[in-house]
Design a protein around this motif. Structure first.
Motif, PDB file in Angstrom:
ATOM      1  N   GLY A 150       9.715   3.657  -1.693  1.00 51.93           N
ATOM      2  CA  GLY A 150       9.262   4.423  -0.536  1.00 51.93           C
ATOM      3  C   GLY A 150       9.239   3.615   0.739  1.00 51.93           C
ATOM      4  O   GLY A 150       9.840   4.009   1.734  1.00 51.93           O
ATOM      5  N   CYS A 151       8.535   2.473   0.737  1.00 50.46           N
ATOM      6  CA  CYS A 151       8.438   1.712   1.970  1.00 50.46           C
ATOM      7  C   CYS A 151       9.841   1.334   2.444  1.00 50.46           C
ATOM      8  O   CYS A 151      10.752   1.122   1.635  1.00 50.46           O
ATOM      9  CB  CYS A 151       7.549   0.490   1.785  1.00 50.46           C
ATOM     10  SG  CYS A 151       7.029  -0.219   3.371  1.00 50.46           S
ATOM     11  N   ASP A 152       9.988   1.214   3.744  1.00 46.72           N
ATOM     12  CA  ASP A 152      11.288   1.260   4.425  1.00 46.72           C
ATOM     13  C   ASP A 152      12.491   0.699   3.669  1.00 46.72           C
ATOM     14  O   ASP A 152      13.525   1.351   3.542  1.00 46.72           O
ATOM     15  CB  ASP A 152      11.205   0.509   5.756  1.00 46.72           C
ATOM     16  CG  ASP A 152      10.236   1.138   6.738  1.00 46.72           C
ATOM     17  OD1 ASP A 152       9.383   1.938   6.313  1.00 46.72           O
ATOM     18  OD2 ASP A 152      10.328   0.819   7.929  1.00 46.72           O
ATOM     19  N   LYS A 153      12.400  -0.561   3.223  1.00 44.96           N
ATOM     20  CA  LYS A 153      13.603  -1.214   2.692  1.00 44.96           C
ATOM     21  C   LYS A 153      13.821  -0.925   1.211  1.00 44.96           C
ATOM     22  O   LYS A 153      14.874  -1.245   0.657  1.00 44.96           O
ATOM     23  CB  LYS A 153      13.512  -2.739   2.874  1.00 44.96           C
ATOM     24  CG  LYS A 153      13.200  -3.171   4.293  1.00 44.96           C
ATOM     25  CD  LYS A 153      14.211  -2.638   5.286  1.00 44.96           C
ATOM     26  CE  LYS A 153      13.858  -2.964   6.720  1.00 44.96           C
ATOM     27  NZ  LYS A 153      12.665  -2.299   7.261  1.00 44.96           N
ATOM     28  N   THR A 174      11.215   4.933   9.399  1.00 44.59           N
ATOM     29  CA  THR A 174      12.331   4.610   8.507  1.00 44.59           C
ATOM     30  C   THR A 174      12.091   5.116   7.086  1.00 44.59           C
ATOM     31  O   THR A 174      13.011   5.622   6.435  1.00 44.59           O
ATOM     32  CB  THR A 174      12.565   3.093   8.501  1.00 44.59           C
ATOM     33  OG1 THR A 174      12.761   2.671   9.843  1.00 44.59           O
ATOM     34  CG2 THR A 174      13.784   2.728   7.681  1.00 44.59           C
ATOM     35  N   ALA A 175      10.849   5.007   6.596  1.00 42.71           N
ATOM     36  CA  ALA A 175      10.596   5.450   5.227  1.00 42.71           C
ATOM     37  C   ALA A 175      10.844   6.946   5.092  1.00 42.71           C
ATOM     38  O   ALA A 175      11.512   7.387   4.141  1.00 42.71           O
ATOM     39  CB  ALA A 175       9.165   5.105   4.831  1.00 42.71           C
ATOM     40  N   SER A 176      10.317   7.723   6.032  1.00 44.76           N
ATOM     41  CA  SER A 176      10.540   9.179   5.966  1.00 44.76           C
ATOM     42  C   SER A 176      12.019   9.501   6.153  1.00 44.76           C
ATOM     43  O   SER A 176      12.559  10.395   5.482  1.00 44.76           O
ATOM     44  CB  SER A 176       9.724   9.888   7.049  1.00 44.76           C
ATOM     45  OG  SER A 176       8.353   9.625   6.890  1.00 44.76           O
ATOM     46  N   LEU A 226       8.722  -4.409  -1.465  1.00 49.14           N
ATOM     47  CA  LEU A 226       8.696  -4.916  -0.084  1.00 49.14           C
ATOM     48  C   LEU A 226       7.898  -3.988   0.805  1.00 49.14           C
ATOM     49  O   LEU A 226       8.170  -2.783   0.849  1.00 49.14           O
ATOM     50  CB  LEU A 226      10.119  -5.012   0.475  1.00 49.14           C
ATOM     51  CG  LEU A 226      11.072  -5.974  -0.225  1.00 49.14           C
ATOM     52  CD1 LEU A 226      12.485  -5.789   0.327  1.00 49.14           C
ATOM     53  CD2 LEU A 226      10.612  -7.407  -0.040  1.00 49.14           C
ATOM     54  N   HIS A 227       6.926  -4.524   1.491  1.00 50.25           N
ATOM     55  CA  HIS A 227       6.176  -3.746   2.476  1.00 50.25           C
ATOM     56  C   HIS A 227       6.419  -4.323   3.862  1.00 50.25           C
ATOM     57  O   HIS A 227       6.488  -5.545   4.041  1.00 50.25           O
ATOM     58  CB  HIS A 227       4.679  -3.778   2.157  1.00 50.25           C
ATOM     59  CG  HIS A 227       3.864  -2.932   3.091  1.00 50.25           C
ATOM     60  ND1 HIS A 227       3.418  -3.380   4.320  1.00 50.25           N
ATOM     61  CD2 HIS A 227       3.438  -1.646   2.979  1.00 50.25           C
ATOM     62  CE1 HIS A 227       2.745  -2.398   4.924  1.00 50.25           C
ATOM     63  NE2 HIS A 227       2.743  -1.349   4.134  1.00 50.25           N
ATOM     64  N   GLU A 228       6.537  -3.451   4.821  1.00 46.68           N
ATOM     65  CA  GLU A 228       6.902  -3.880   6.175  1.00 46.68           C
ATOM     66  C   GLU A 228       5.928  -4.896   6.765  1.00 46.68           C
ATOM     67  O   GLU A 228       6.353  -5.818   7.456  1.00 46.68           O
ATOM     68  CB  GLU A 228       6.972  -2.656   7.098  1.00 46.68           C
ATOM     69  CG  GLU A 228       8.154  -1.772   6.837  1.00 46.68           C
ATOM     70  CD  GLU A 228       9.468  -2.520   6.958  1.00 46.68           C
ATOM     71  OE1 GLU A 228       9.803  -2.985   8.042  1.00 46.68           O
ATOM     72  OE2 GLU A 228      10.156  -2.654   5.922  1.00 46.68           O
ATOM     73  N   SER A 229       4.647  -4.722   6.494  1.00 52.52           N
ATOM     74  CA  SER A 229       3.669  -5.605   7.145  1.00 52.52           C
ATOM     75  C   SER A 229       3.315  -6.824   6.313  1.00 52.52           C
ATOM     76  O   SER A 229       2.510  -7.640   6.740  1.00 52.52           O
ATOM     77  CB  SER A 229       2.381  -4.829   7.444  1.00 52.52           C
ATOM     78  OG  SER A 229       2.632  -3.853   8.396  1.00 52.52           O
ATOM     79  N   GLY A 287       0.772   5.675   0.270  1.00 58.52           N
ATOM     80  CA  GLY A 287       1.985   6.428   0.618  1.00 58.52           C
ATOM     81  C   GLY A 287       2.641   5.803   1.834  1.00 58.52           C
ATOM     82  O   GLY A 287       2.144   4.840   2.416  1.00 58.52           O
ATOM     83  N   THR A 288       3.757   6.373   2.208  1.00 58.96           N
ATOM     84  CA  THR A 288       4.553   5.798   3.296  1.00 58.96           C
ATOM     85  C   THR A 288       4.105   6.375   4.640  1.00 58.96           C
ATOM     86  O   THR A 288       3.442   7.410   4.692  1.00 58.96           O
ATOM     87  CB  THR A 288       6.049   6.105   3.081  1.00 58.96           C
ATOM     88  OG1 THR A 288       6.199   7.507   2.834  1.00 58.96           O
ATOM     89  CG2 THR A 288       6.591   5.335   1.902  1.00 58.96           C
ATOM     90  N   CYS A 289       4.500   5.701   5.718  1.00 60.48           N
ATOM     91  CA  CYS A 289       4.142   6.157   7.063  1.00 60.48           C
ATOM     92  C   CYS A 289       4.537   7.631   7.221  1.00 60.48           C
ATOM     93  O   CYS A 289       5.642   8.025   6.839  1.00 60.48           O
ATOM     94  CB  CYS A 289       4.847   5.313   8.115  1.00 60.48           C
ATOM     95  SG  CYS A 289       4.264   3.615   8.129  1.00 60.48           S
ATOM     96  N   MET A 290       3.637   8.422   7.795  1.00 62.98           N
ATOM     97  CA  MET A 290       3.806   9.880   7.769  1.00 62.98           C
ATOM     98  C   MET A 290       4.416  10.459   9.026  1.00 62.98           C
ATOM     99  O   MET A 290       4.336  11.665   9.268  1.00 62.98           O
ATOM    100  CB  MET A 290       2.475  10.560   7.444  1.00 62.98           C
ATOM    101  CG  MET A 290       1.388  10.402   8.463  1.00 62.98           C
ATOM    102  SD  MET A 290       0.849   8.702   8.614  1.00 62.98           S
ATOM    103  CE  MET A 290      -0.914   8.836   8.468  1.00 62.98           C
ATOM    104  N   PRO A 347       0.808  -1.224   0.000  1.00 63.17           N
ATOM    105  CA  PRO A 347       0.000   0.000   0.000  1.00 63.17           C
ATOM    106  C   PRO A 347       0.843   1.276   0.000  1.00 63.17           C
ATOM    107  O   PRO A 347       0.383   2.321  -0.460  1.00 63.17           O
ATOM    108  CB  PRO A 347      -0.798  -0.094   1.298  1.00 63.17           C
ATOM    109  CG  PRO A 347      -0.681  -1.501   1.758  1.00 63.17           C
ATOM    110  CD  PRO A 347       0.555  -2.080   1.173  1.00 63.17           C
ATOM    111  N   CYS A 348       2.054   1.197   0.515  1.00 67.48           N
ATOM    112  CA  CYS A 348       2.912   2.386   0.537  1.00 67.48           C
ATOM    113  C   CYS A 348       3.305   2.795  -0.883  1.00 67.48           C
ATOM    114  O   CYS A 348       3.778   3.904  -1.103  1.00 67.48           O
ATOM    115  CB  CYS A 348       4.162   2.126   1.373  1.00 67.48           C
ATOM    116  SG  CYS A 348       3.760   1.686   3.070  1.00 67.48           S
ATOM    117  N   HIS A 349       3.130   1.877  -1.832  1.00 65.01           N
ATOM    118  CA  HIS A 349       3.451   2.159  -3.236  1.00 65.01           C
ATOM    119  C   HIS A 349       2.179   2.222  -4.090  1.00 65.01           C
ATOM    120  O   HIS A 349       2.245   2.054  -5.303  1.00 65.01           O
ATOM    121  CB  HIS A 349       4.394   1.085  -3.782  1.00 65.01           C
ATOM    122  CG  HIS A 349       5.758   1.128  -3.173  1.00 65.01           C
ATOM    123  ND1 HIS A 349       6.874   0.595  -3.783  1.00 65.01           N
ATOM    124  CD2 HIS A 349       6.202   1.663  -2.007  1.00 65.01           C
ATOM    125  CE1 HIS A 349       7.935   0.776  -3.010  1.00 65.01           C
ATOM    126  NE2 HIS A 349       7.543   1.412  -1.915  1.00 65.01           N
TER     127      HIS A 349
HETATM  128 FE1  FES Z   1       5.577   1.218   4.410  1.00 63.85          FE
HETATM  129 FE2  FES Z   1       5.577   2.299   6.969  1.00 63.85          FE
HETATM  130  S1  FES Z   1       4.850   0.370   6.287  1.00 63.85           S
HETATM  131  S2  FES Z   1       6.433   3.047   5.118  1.00 63.85           S
END
Ligand code: FES
Length: 573
Positions: free
Chosen positions: A120-123, A199-201, A83-86, A192-195, A52-54
């Motif tokens: 965008g998402c962390d990794k 780590t993403a920001s 890759l998404h964190e969750s 989008g990424t965690c706001m 979802p972050c992408h």
């Molecule tokens: Fe993707 Fe936080 S889970 S940026």
């Protein structure tokens, strides 16, 4: 010079035939000869229903393509891992290096004169930058951008600092199940990424500080039209870079730009994960980060950005306040501003573009910092001979110097089994210890270092305790949490020798983490333990074996040992 479709021809032993064949196949998609004579901009597509972050990547790709074509080049989109964190088991970190290798090889093997990396998402951003650094063709990054904030009963909420806060309230019995379910629908209101400054920001801000994306690329919300215009501009720049053949990642990723990124990371209250990723990027270009140097520099860099989890605001507020260029204006005397960026000028040009927003209170002036010292502190001691890290800006001040008796968990699984049991011998002054959760131990160093407060203490109102581990922690989390202990327990680190009841002393001002057990006793325990336990997961084949055999420790960025640039290496091309 071979460019465009003539680059990286498939090997048939006859280059003209290779080109003939390639042209025939690409015409199957309707391209004209004119299009095929153009320089090519590759665009990495990390859209996935699992990420979802992408979620805005398809829109961004359209805008990038428009920019590329406006500037006279040919855009070609190619898929890569996402890759998404969750959604990544056991943890996205386990797969970061695989994504870096895959992205590197796809850039290397396909015809492209420059590449736009959308992540965008962390990794994802670290993996893409590691890849670009190793391939070393002109590359420009386009972050997907942060989510917009959510609201619940008049309160502003965001992923994932508030996810953790709300979950803690639920665990402590202060929020009903029905209400926590309602909140769940408000925490991530858009793609989008965690706001928060997770780590993403952090990685997006680092990317901008390194000069690898256009100004404001880190902060424009994912859903705003401004981000699509940024994408179009990114496409245009990528086309210009494809024609010019520069700047290369090796022009942009220098010891001075990496130092700039370290300063910005400290000043934003950056995620501890950011240090691992920046270390990995730095090793790809032969400029390893010295942790003690990083810590020393942090003493003179204040935290200026008032964002959760260290402060109060969210990424869209940081954007409205002027974003990374405005922050760097505040820090200019601590930065090398004459370094080149992918925008075509220098960091000084990005800073000069900064908007002055009257009355904003998200980017603090140097005279009124959020915290006087940088966010991240490196600790050493007999428990962490090669270092460990704590985010002091998100820790409890009263716990920064603390001695308590250890409550040891041998694995993430054991911690989950025992933590909430009524028989756990724990008090608010205990030090919770988690081991075998490092790069080799877990595997992939999961974000389990944010050990929950045991339920029986949470219900008494305990909100923070000293927690130490060889694991990582989400950048959105908060508390007095020591992470990344190196070497990890599974690789022979002294963390393996701690026993429940031992005293552990944390002294952040002195940069120390020590087990108060005599050296003789520790040696006796080491003899008794014998060779360290082999990690309790199947690494007999495939990627798991490659990972276990070659992953570096946290202080070196957790890259594979054969991927870093050695001093004697030629610049790969
Ligand atoms: Fe993707 Fe936080 S889970 S940026």
């Amino acid at each position: 010079m071979n460019r465009g479709l003539r680059k990286n021809l498939t090997s048939y032993g006859d280059a003209d035939f290779s080109l003939f064949l390639r042209s025939a196949f690409v015409k199957a998609m309707g391209y004209s000869d004119d299009a095929l004579e153009r320089p090519i901009v590759g665009i990495s597509n990390t859209f996935s229903d699992y990420n979802p972050c992408h979620g805005n990547v398809p829109d961004l790709i359209e805008a990038v393509k428009r920019g590329v074509m406006l500037a006279g080049a040919l855009p070609m989109v190619f898929p890569t891992m996402s890759l998404h964190e969750s959604f990544a088991y056991p943890t996205a970190m386990y797969l970061r290096n695989l994504m870096a290798m895959e992205t590197e090889e796809l850039i290397r093997c396909q015809p492209m004169d420059s590449v736009v990396l959308i992540g965008g998402c962390d990794k994802t951003l670290p993996a893409q930058i590691m890849a670009a650094a190793s391939v070393n063709i002109p590359a420009i990054v386009l972050p997907t951008g942060p989510m917009v904030v959510g609201h619940y009963k008049g309160e502003v909420l965001g992923a994932c600092t508030d996810c953790r806060r709300m979950w803690s309230l639920f665990r402590a019995g202060q929020m009903a199940e029905a209400e926590v379910k309602q909140v769940n629908a408000k925490l991530a209101p858009s793609v989008g990424t965690c706001m928060v400054m997770g780590t993403a920001s952090t990685m997006a801000c680092i990317t901008e500080a390194l000069g690898l994306c256009l100004p404001m690329g880190a902060t424009i919300p994912a859903t705003h039209s401004e981000r699509r215009r940024l994408a179009e501009g990114t496409g245009k720049r990528a086309a210009e870079m494809a024609m010019a053949g520069h700047p290369l990642p090796s022009d942009v990723l220098t010891d001075r730009s990496i130092q700039n990124a370290s300063v910005v990371m400290q000043s934003i209250g950056g995620s501890t994960n950011g240090l691992i990723h920046l270390s990995a990027i730095a090793r790809r270009v032969g400029h390893p980060i010295d942790l003690d140097e990083f810590d020393r520099a942090g003493r003179s860099v204040p935290v200026l950005v008032d964002l959760k989890p260290s402060g109060e605001h969210y990424m869209e507020h940081f954007h409205q306040a002027g974003g990374v260029p405005r922050l760097m204006k505040e820090l200019a005397d601590l930065l090398s501003t004459d370094v080149p960026t992918v925008a075509g000028g220098t960091l000084a040009d990005s800073i000069a573009s900064a908007e002055n927003v009257p009355g904003q209170d998200v980017i603090r002036p140097r005279s009124k910092p959020l915290k006087a010292n940088g966010a991240l502190v490196v600790l050493r001691g007999n428990l962490a001979p090669r270092g460990s890290v704590i985010k002091q800006s998100a820790a409890s001040v009263e716990l920064l110097q603390h001695t308590g008796s250890a409550v040891v968990f041998d694995s993430v699984e054991q911690m989950m089994q025992l933590l909430d049991g009524p028989d756990l011998d724990v008090t608010p002054t205990s030090v919770l210890v988690l081991r075998n959760a490092g790069p080799k131990g877990a595997p992939g160093m999961p974000e389990a270092g944010y050990i929950p407060i045991p339920k029986k203490l949470a219900r008494l109102g305990v909100k923070d305790m000293v927690r130490i581990s060889d694991a990582r922690m989400s950048g959105t989390a908060f508390g007095t949490v020591v992470l990344h202990i190196a070497p990890e327990a599974a690789a022979g680190g002294p963390l393996a020798l701690v026993r429940s009841g031992d005293l552990i002393r944390l002294d952040v001002p002195a940069r120390r983490l020590d087990l108060l057990v005599s050296e003789g006793e520790l040696q006796a325990r080491a003899r008794e333990m014998g060779p360290r336990i082999h990690p309790d997961w199947d690494a007999s084949r495939g990627y798991a074996k490659l990972f276990l055999d070659t992953v570096l420790q946290a202080d070196e960025g957790c890259d594979f040992d054969f991927m870093v640039k050695r001093a004697a290496d030629e610049t790969p091309g």
